[in-house]
Design an enzyme around this catalytic site. Sequence first.
Site, PDB file in Angstrom:
ATOM      1  N   TYR A 440       0.810  -1.230   0.000  1.00 39.41           N
ATOM      2  CA  TYR A 440       0.000   0.000   0.000  1.00 39.41           C
ATOM      3  C   TYR A 440       0.840   1.277   0.000  1.00 39.41           C
ATOM      4  O   TYR A 440       2.047   1.222   0.113  1.00 39.41           O
ATOM      5  CB  TYR A 440      -1.075  -0.012   1.071  1.00 39.41           C
ATOM      6  CG  TYR A 440      -0.765  -0.118   2.545  1.00 39.41           C
ATOM      7  CD1 TYR A 440       0.473   0.098   3.088  1.00 39.41           C
ATOM      8  CD2 TYR A 440      -1.817  -0.442   3.422  1.00 39.41           C
ATOM      9  CE1 TYR A 440       0.682   0.016   4.456  1.00 39.41           C
ATOM     10  CE2 TYR A 440      -1.619  -0.537   4.790  1.00 39.41           C
ATOM     11  CZ  TYR A 440      -0.370  -0.304   5.305  1.00 39.41           C
ATOM     12  OH  TYR A 440      -0.171  -0.381   6.643  1.00 39.41           O
ATOM     13  N   GLU A 441       0.169   2.368  -0.223  1.00 40.54           N
ATOM     14  CA  GLU A 441       0.818   3.687  -0.365  1.00 40.54           C
ATOM     15  C   GLU A 441       1.812   3.693  -1.525  1.00 40.54           C
ATOM     16  O   GLU A 441       2.891   4.287  -1.447  1.00 40.54           O
ATOM     17  CB  GLU A 441       1.493   4.066   0.963  1.00 40.54           C
ATOM     18  CG  GLU A 441       1.639   5.567   1.215  1.00 40.54           C
ATOM     19  CD  GLU A 441       0.317   6.321   1.102  1.00 40.54           C
ATOM     20  OE1 GLU A 441      -0.701   5.857   1.636  1.00 40.54           O
ATOM     21  OE2 GLU A 441       0.313   7.369   0.436  1.00 40.54           O
ATOM     22  N   GLY A 442       1.419   3.032  -2.621  1.00 45.41           N
ATOM     23  CA  GLY A 442       2.305   2.875  -3.781  1.00 45.41           C
ATOM     24  C   GLY A 442       3.136   1.619  -3.623  1.00 45.41           C
ATOM     25  O   GLY A 442       4.002   1.567  -2.764  1.00 45.41           O
TER      26      GLY A 442
END
Lengths: 590, 590
Positions: A440-442
């Site tokens: 997550y978060e890229g």
Amino acid sequence: MYRAPIDDIRHALFDIAGMREFLERDLAPQLTEDLVDAILSEAGRFAAEEIAPVARIGDEVGAKVEDGVVTTPPGWRQVYAKWCEGGWNSVSAPEEYGGQGLPAMISMAVLEMWNSASMGFAIGPTLTIGAIDALEKHASEELKARYIEKMVSGEWMGTMNLTEPQAGSDLAALRARAEPRGDGTYRIFGQKIFITYGEQDFTDNIIHLVLARLPDAPPGTKGISLFLVPKFLVNEDGTLGARNDVFCASIEKKMGIHGSPTCTMIYGDGRFGDEPGAIGWLVGEPNRGLNCMFTMMNAARLAVGIQGVGVAEAARQKALEYAKDRKQGRVPGTHAGEMAPIVKHQDVRRMLLSMTVLTQASRAIAYACAHASDMARFDRERGAFWLERVNLLTPIAKAFPTDMGVDVASLGVQVHGGMGFIEETGAAVLLRDARIAPIYEGTNGIQAIDLVIRKLPLSGGEHVRGFLNELKQDAEAARASNQDDLGIAGARVLEALADTTEATEYLLGQLGAGKLDHALSAATPFLRLMALAAGGALLLRGAVASGDPARAKLAFYFADNHLSEVGALKRVVIEGSDSLIAAGDLLEAV
Amino acid sequence: MYRAPIDDIRHALFDIAGMREFLERDLAPQLTEDLVDAILSEAGRFAAEEIAPVARIGDEVGAKVEDGVVTTPPGWRQVYAKWCEGGWNSVSAPEEYGGQGLPAMISMAVLEMWNSASMGFAIGPTLTIGAIDALEKHASEELKARYIEKMVSGEWMGTMNLTEPQAGSDLAALRARAEPRGDGTYRIFGQKIFITYGEQDFTDNIIHLVLARLPDAPPGTKGISLFLVPKFLVNEDGTLGARNDVFCASIEKKMGIHGSPTCTMIYGDGRFGDEPGAIGWLVGEPNRGLNCMFTMMNAARLAVGIQGVGVAEAARQKALEYAKDRKQGRVPGTHAGEMAPIVKHQDVRRMLLSMTVLTQASRAIAYACAHASDMARFDRERGAFWLERVNLLTPIAKAFPTDMGVDVASLGVQVHGGMGFIEETGAAVLLRDARIAPIYEGTNGIQAIDLVIRKLPLSGGEHVRGFLNELKQDAEAARASNQDDLGIAGARVLEALADTTEATEYLLGQLGAGKLDHALSAATPFLRLMALAAGGALLLRGAVASGDPARAKLAFYFADNHLSEVGALKRVVIEGSDSLIAAGDLLEAV
């Protein structure tokens, strides 16, 4: 049982990341060394004594949803309330809204501890901090006045609503829409998935930040706007008004972080209110929503990197404790008829030492990134330089520590042997929790591509060259020392940095020549290469600065046992793409 | 949805592992190429259509225990019954007891498919096969006559009872005891943990093989005997008699393989029968129990290695399917306003290609080990040579594929992005299941130590040298080919083999010089090094033998992107131990 590694954290802050000079230059005038120590110590106590004890029940019971109402695990509400009372929600928040305005080095150090204690708990407030950040930088004064203070105190939490089923890494595909009501507000419609703490029972209100498209917005990422959508509308006097037309349709059954409710949020299906559409307020300029997100994205990515550090530290401690206690087999010196603690076995030591240095290298990189963001904020004269440094380090500080979180937690399972696979032991849950952070978060692949495509070319390549030169000075200082361990380690790090320079120049050359496929295909090994080399140099910096022979030994172990991979990765970066590109089409043929 | 990779399995058997020559020499006279194909195809169908569909419910519901009665997941009993009806339990069993006596190459190939479909299901019968093996080689004719046939048919299952709370990797610490009753039988007392399928509802009777100590047994591993302890005593006519004094006290809550009941077994606490003590029969000589185990340990370790191959294959297929379907982002050639399937992105291709070649290299090594065990059995003239080859390859074939099972399953999660962390997707469970395989049947650390300490010195080091020379011939053949890909890959593999030789000679030197600590501390990186180099050579062997340009491309990708690690590992093996030994004591000081 988790104990906050105050010595290691302090060492990483002061001897590696630049906290000492930061204090000496009085860049954040209210901050003193004593205050730093007091904060670390009190945070360590809170993490170990308040959060850690509810981690297991969080995993076992998990968050639940019924008819759109989410119940967090038993005890979690109470811990959240205490955590806000202790002022921990406001550490990094702006002072004008009741925050403490402390540097990122501090907020990241305490965030590490929350994550060691429970990743599932820590991720909720992390999102609120991101939302505060976005509002403070981009929202109107009216919105700020109405919302931020209660988000800083923790009375309300915030969320980030980006992902939709068809739009994950690719936000250009967003479909959620916003219709102007003519009074300056909007009606928001759409479905958002993977919304962390999208619904919960910690707070009375939840402030959603939602990406959506205006009616006449251009397609792609240039047509996305950011909206504030509260769960309950807020009256002028700050009291709660009507329920807004947003609800949680379901929560995900996940591999880990079970206590964190991961919500599917439905906006505007008419469940609440007179007419369909969740009422929202524009934050920042129309169609500039992604820019608003970008200002907080670096911070969020670093915060996820810190999750990797935290979970690795927790796994390291647990495995070490077990290895000192568990007796199996014999080593020279074991008394007849007895068994040795497994920490005596060389192969187990290899696992534990690798867990230790990989955790420490991850921490060093993450804290160095926090330092850079503090310098960008406080050191006005060189702000542009430090902003480039933040931009360069962020993808590394997100990806490497989260990869290490998984690797270290997996080694932790292995150290426990059969017990590691049994949930009761508490080693397996760390691996299950850790596994989300590289995603997550890229995703870490996105981070690697960001590093290669956007960050290496900063200042025409001069910024990364300067960074590598700084690291070389650390290695040179170690080599020039009179200590055996440091001398050898310094030479190894210099070799790794030479390889890093070669790989960097190769990639800059590929980019310059328009060979994008070669740069893209080498991105992931390159990020790892650079992180290992930087980690080796930073551990040396700490060993030299502290003069601690134990730290010199660990830096030596890292250099000897993890840095030869840098040479291998350099070959993969420079030579590996041809075969990848040649073989890639096979995947589609099958 | 899993589809048996018949082409890849067939390729690994015929082009790499030696099945072709094995058939040509008519070493197992009843076996023909057509029969092999028929078995593989039918097993593939059974795995995909019968086992795979009950895998998810096995994970979600898991095995349950109440009052010592274990219930396996819904549908599992029925699948087991069908599986036995199909003759799959008897593939490798001796013909005189109703088995098919097929070579290990066949039984391991079909075992891979059962494990791809469901590791938790497959592990049960695997243990039975081990028990049959031990009984056939060591039990009295009377015991064989009474028990083996029904274990071969699958009417009864078998278990292996080794581990006790204080005795995991270190069996010298075993405490379970056996008291002679004077009539040639014994009463068994003790607690055994981690007993796979120790209790279940698949079969009416369960035949436990139990390690325990006789009253006057010497301490340590030379005082351990092996006993057969049936759940129900068996009358002379083969019907079931009284319940024996053994029961399942609990089952473990595990990270994965939830459908497999992992039991704590209590022997002799008086719950059943007239007086306490489970009635058992000695298998083999008194105090020679570990020798009886050793004869089957190679087979069991290879079988666990095959689990790694199976789970990696399942993860690879699932990720590839997702990557072809999921659209995000754009690549050159994507139409305006559209997104590309993520399989088009170079970074995703890197993950998928690595998943593919690491799976294939693991399969090649495991099947080569199966071939060696077949040769040891069927090729009487060179039996001693092939037995050494089995002994050399077994720790590699256990450890490397199981490590790769975890790595490939973890990459599979990553390819799925956020969906990978959601249990419904089915990617996460493969990682959770895979994580046990590097631990049980001797941890991978134990395998590495076995390889270095006991296997490298076989025939004074000549055996491993001979093996490396065979691999060099494969690489030379590739280099001498006229194909570009193979030529470059051949050169890379030769380089890796030169490094492997150097590391091997270094370790033999350390052992010769009595520097045990240096050998032990380098064991894990050495095993990985040797497995990578061997995997590279075997993939080349297959590419050359098949003449398939797609296989040449994959071998090239492996050589280019995974073999440079061999040089790095060589440095770790030769140079890394000093710093490990120097830093090791720090772990105890903390």
